[in-house]
Motif scaffolding. Structure first.
Motif, PDB file in Angstrom:
ATOM      1  N   TYR A 136       0.812  -1.220   0.000  1.00 41.94           N
ATOM      2  CA  TYR A 136       0.000   0.000   0.000  1.00 41.94           C
ATOM      3  C   TYR A 136       0.847   1.273   0.000  1.00 41.94           C
ATOM      4  CZ  TYR A 136      -4.720  -1.605  -0.298  1.00 41.94           C
ATOM      5  OH  TYR A 136      -5.893  -2.112  -0.794  1.00 41.94           O
ATOM      6  N   THR A 157      -7.907   1.588  -2.960  1.00 39.78           N
ATOM      7  CA  THR A 157      -8.252   2.079  -1.624  1.00 39.78           C
ATOM      8  C   THR A 157      -9.602   2.772  -1.683  1.00 39.78           C
ATOM      9  OG1 THR A 157      -7.377   3.273   0.305  1.00 39.78           O
ATOM     10  CG2 THR A 157      -7.153   4.356  -1.844  1.00 39.78           C
ATOM     11  N   ARG A 158     -10.169   3.049  -0.523  1.00 37.69           N
ATOM     12  CA  ARG A 158     -11.446   3.756  -0.462  1.00 37.69           C
ATOM     13  C   ARG A 158     -11.221   5.255  -0.573  1.00 37.69           C
ATOM     14  NH1 ARG A 158     -15.985   1.769   1.862  1.00 37.69           N
ATOM     15  NH2 ARG A 158     -16.810   3.797   1.222  1.00 37.69           N
ATOM     16  N   SER A 162     -14.047   7.787   3.986  1.00 42.76           N
ATOM     17  CA  SER A 162     -14.511   6.432   4.296  1.00 42.76           C
ATOM     18  C   SER A 162     -14.030   6.014   5.678  1.00 42.76           C
ATOM     19  CB  SER A 162     -13.974   5.455   3.245  1.00 42.76           C
ATOM     20  OG  SER A 162     -13.992   4.126   3.723  1.00 42.76           O
ATOM     21  N   ARG A 165     -11.601   3.047   5.290  1.00 44.95           N
ATOM     22  CA  ARG A 165     -10.256   3.532   4.951  1.00 44.95           C
ATOM     23  C   ARG A 165      -9.542   4.041   6.194  1.00 44.95           C
ATOM     24  NH1 ARG A 165      -8.283   7.728   0.177  1.00 44.95           N
ATOM     25  NH2 ARG A 165      -6.275   8.259   1.134  1.00 44.95           N
ATOM     26  N   GLU A 169      -6.110   2.398   7.553  1.00 48.01           N
ATOM     27  CA  GLU A 169      -4.887   3.184   7.688  1.00 48.01           C
ATOM     28  C   GLU A 169      -4.412   3.208   9.138  1.00 48.01           C
ATOM     29  OE1 GLU A 169      -5.547   6.967   5.823  1.00 48.01           O
ATOM     30  OE2 GLU A 169      -5.507   6.096   3.800  1.00 48.01           O
TER      31      GLU A 169
END
Length: 280
Positions: A136, A157-158, A162, A165, A169
């Protein structure tokens, strides 16, 4: 500590209080139902983040079967949109798997697992958290670097705003940035669609959205299953909250109380990890 303080609390007390509440499953630790009279044809509104839409639909439908006078309006959207709607409608409540706002009253209803997904034809079956983070970050460009066949990695990814997300993260990236080359999925369903049709794609989604079109990866040797979310061994999990600006009264209170009972928790367990152990 009172009943209400254990199962419904201002987040200012800290997430640790809620985590303790997840382990307190006796009758004395549940939100108590309201005692007032029930008006016929009462309408309740829930703002529901997209990972929680299956849960919102299942809970409201099941509750209406035992309380047919209650009519629900569920309004879907990402976390930021739902939070903004709640701010403009402070007598309603929201259902979310992400809740950093300490100004809100909140009660836990269960836990959600975040599954890391790849295209169903990709032979990769497992990643470590370190490898997932490097993917990522954009530091691993091809699946062959992780033991798979040669195929370019497409990171998905969103969108900003979100809740899933934000939780991904927090759990995976820490203070590190997701690669700017990542494709953006505007919802949980769109995330599954993109990964399913894109060879080499990797994404993440609430376990409630898993289907046969994608493969969920083992993370750090732990299978992404509701059992492993419930026993706190799967590393990518978040608490499901129902939250609002005020401690609920009457109709909302009765609904939240019901969602924490055995009957409500059996509904939660269809696609999420319940608060209580439902095994005999």
């Amino acid at each position: 500590m009172s009943d209400d303080e254990q199962w419904g609390t201002g987040l200012g007390l800290g997430r640790a209080v809620v985590l303790v509440a997840l382990m307190l499953v006796g009758c004395s630790s549940r939100l108590l139902p309201a005692t007032g009279s029930v008006t016929q044809g009462i309408a309740l509104r829930l703002y529901v983040t997209t990972p929680m839409l299956p849960l919102g639909n299942h809970l409201t439908q099941a509750y209406q079967r035992v309380n047919p006078s209650v009519i629900f309006e569920t309004v879907g959207g990402n976390f930021t949109t739902s939070r903004e709607r709640l701010a403009s409608d402070p007598t309603s409540y929201m259902l979310t798997n992400h809740l950093p706002d300490e100004r809100l009253w909140a009660a836990p209803l269960g836990q959600d697992g975040i599954a890391v997904i790849v295209n169903a034809n990709m032979p990769i079956t497992a990643l470590t958290m370190h490898d997932l983070r490097e993917v990522y970050r954009g530091r691993v460009a091809d699946w062959s670097e992780l033991g798979g066949r040669a195929a370019a990695i497409t990171v998905v990814t969103r969108e900003s705003g979100s809740g899933t997300r934000a939780e991904f993260e927090r759990l995976v990236m820490g203070n590190r940035e997701v690669t700017p080359a990542a494709q953006i999925a505007s919802s949980s369903a769109v995330m599954v669609e993109i990964v399913a049709r894109t060879p080499g794609a990797v994404g993440y989604v609430s376990m409630s959205y898993l289907d046969s079109s994608v493969r969920a990866l083992v993370i750090d040797g732990i299978m992404p299953s509701l059992e492993n979310v419930a026993n706190n061994t799967y590393p990518l999990r978040s608490i499901i909250y129902i939250a609002g600006y005020h401690e609920p009264e009457l109709h909302y209170r009765n609904f939240i109380y019901w969602a924490q009972t055995l009957e409500g928790q059996m509904v939660v367990a269809r696609r999420y990890a319940p608060l209580i152990n439902l095994q005999p």
